[in-house]
Design an enzyme around this catalytic site. Sequence first.
Site, PDB file in Angstrom:
ATOM      1  N   ILE A 284       0.819  -1.217   0.000  1.00  0.00           N
ATOM      2  CA  ILE A 284       0.000   0.000   0.000  1.00  0.00           C
ATOM      3  C   ILE A 284       0.851   1.265   0.000  1.00  0.00           C
ATOM      4  O   ILE A 284       0.394   2.314  -0.445  1.00  0.00           O
ATOM      5  CB  ILE A 284      -1.017   0.016   1.160  1.00  0.00           C
ATOM      6  CG1 ILE A 284      -0.343   0.141   2.514  1.00  0.00           C
ATOM      7  CG2 ILE A 284      -1.901  -1.216   1.119  1.00  0.00           C
ATOM      8  CD1 ILE A 284      -1.330   0.412   3.638  1.00  0.00           C
ATOM      9  N   HIS A 285       2.108   1.185   0.484  1.00  0.00           N
ATOM     10  CA  HIS A 285       2.913   2.410   0.445  1.00  0.00           C
ATOM     11  C   HIS A 285       3.358   2.764  -0.967  1.00  0.00           C
ATOM     12  O   HIS A 285       3.900   3.838  -1.199  1.00  0.00           O
ATOM     13  CB  HIS A 285       4.086   2.355   1.420  1.00  0.00           C
ATOM     14  CG  HIS A 285       5.114   1.281   1.149  1.00  0.00           C
ATOM     15  ND1 HIS A 285       5.096   0.473   0.039  1.00  0.00           N
ATOM     16  CD2 HIS A 285       6.200   0.908   1.879  1.00  0.00           C
ATOM     17  CE1 HIS A 285       6.128  -0.351   0.087  1.00  0.00           C
ATOM     18  NE2 HIS A 285       6.808  -0.109   1.187  1.00  0.00           N
ATOM     19  N   ASP A 286       3.086   1.881  -1.931  1.00  0.00           N
ATOM     20  CA  ASP A 286       3.361   2.188  -3.337  1.00  0.00           C
ATOM     21  C   ASP A 286       2.282   3.057  -3.969  1.00  0.00           C
ATOM     22  O   ASP A 286       2.454   3.510  -5.105  1.00  0.00           O
ATOM     23  CB  ASP A 286       3.446   0.897  -4.160  1.00  0.00           C
ATOM     24  CG  ASP A 286       4.736   0.135  -3.914  1.00  0.00           C
ATOM     25  OD1 ASP A 286       5.548   0.579  -3.081  1.00  0.00           O
ATOM     26  OD2 ASP A 286       4.939  -0.911  -4.553  1.00  0.00           O
ATOM     27  N   ARG A 340       3.625   6.726  -0.741  1.00  0.00           N
ATOM     28  CA  ARG A 340       4.334   7.392   0.351  1.00  0.00           C
ATOM     29  C   ARG A 340       4.212   6.536   1.601  1.00  0.00           C
ATOM     30  O   ARG A 340       3.254   5.763   1.755  1.00  0.00           O
ATOM     31  CB  ARG A 340       3.726   8.767   0.636  1.00  0.00           C
ATOM     32  CG  ARG A 340       2.279   8.737   1.092  1.00  0.00           C
ATOM     33  CD  ARG A 340       1.707  10.123   1.264  1.00  0.00           C
ATOM     34  NE  ARG A 340       0.328  10.094   1.732  1.00  0.00           N
ATOM     35  CZ  ARG A 340      -0.032  10.020   3.004  1.00  0.00           C
ATOM     36  NH1 ARG A 340       0.900   9.954   3.945  1.00  0.00           N
ATOM     37  NH2 ARG A 340      -1.295  10.008   3.352  1.00  0.00           N
TER      38      ARG A 340
END
Length: 377
Positions: A284-286, A340
């Site tokens: 998910i941080h992508d 982020r």
Amino acid sequence: MSADEQASSFVDRIFALRDRLLGNPRFHDWMSAFPPTRPIVRDRAGALFDLCSGFVYTQILLASMRVGLLERLAAGPQTASVLAAQLSLSPDATLRLLNAAVALGLASKRSGGRYGLGVTGAALRGNPGVAEMIEHNAMLYADLADPVALLRNQRPAGEIARFWPYARAARPGDLPAEEVGAYSALMSASQSFIAPDIAAAWPFERHRRLLDIGGGEGAFICAIAARVKTNLRFTLFDLPAVSARAKDRLEAAGLGRRVETIGGDFLEGPLPQGADLVTLVRIIHDHEDEATLKLLRNIAAVLPPDGTLLIAEPMSGTPGAARAADAYFSFFFLAMGGGRPRTPAEIARLLRSAGFRRIRRIATRRPLMTSLISASH
């Protein structure tokens, strides 16, 4: 003025005083001369120098990897003259690199004028995935040549964005095999050294089927399957070209009967059903919030009432992991073109918006590498 405002004003005044003192040369001289504070000054001076010199350190590391210095030292201590011939460097350049490597802990001086592996060098040798990340970071260094232009979005897509094509692709599911090979291999290498931490933190043996979304070539599933000898079955879901690579790897690992590989776009859905545990390992941080929320809602739609979602990635605000999340990964994703690092609270808000209710953090052995959040209906 309210009590909160008064407290905030007092804290602000304290910080303002601190800033004035630290910027005052006379105060620095006094701190340096006063024995109880002298070690603090030295430590702060060293930290400031490291901050200014960090890029040079990374280039020394990169050079050591590219010429094969650590490989040579792992075979046994060598003199600089012997290493010069092996590394195809001049004696002066070899000695310069060796001394720099000693300073960074990559090498160490041994008896008889020889050099061997240092503590950090030995640790790198034990983590081949780190070596691949070091080489990969050379692309990031190029993209950060003008960091202000990157922040202002004043430059075209760089090397990192081209390496991770799904971040900018309009239809990631249509990416051909030749465009997913390099990043899939790197994902496999990086997943392999965080999988033990995740396996130690979560009771995978309690589950019937694990759905690994964005599972790459199956490195995480291989690691969990090697540790969990129960009847746990697996489904790997990733882009069609990636899942095809995973199928070959998993069959070669003897897991063909325990793992089903399915190709698709997890943002478009539908996702495979039947799993009581869904894992998102560094996924998910992508992605930006809108895409992340869409993915989480897709998962909520197929997760049974007794099912669990497990999110594993470096998280912003985690004690001991601030540099990894808020500095390194933040600018890495900026160069990549999307995503982020998020705090656990930000992830929890997205999970609640997607329909999850029971959300909790799970402690891991190395939060610098990965943190865990579980969620269920």
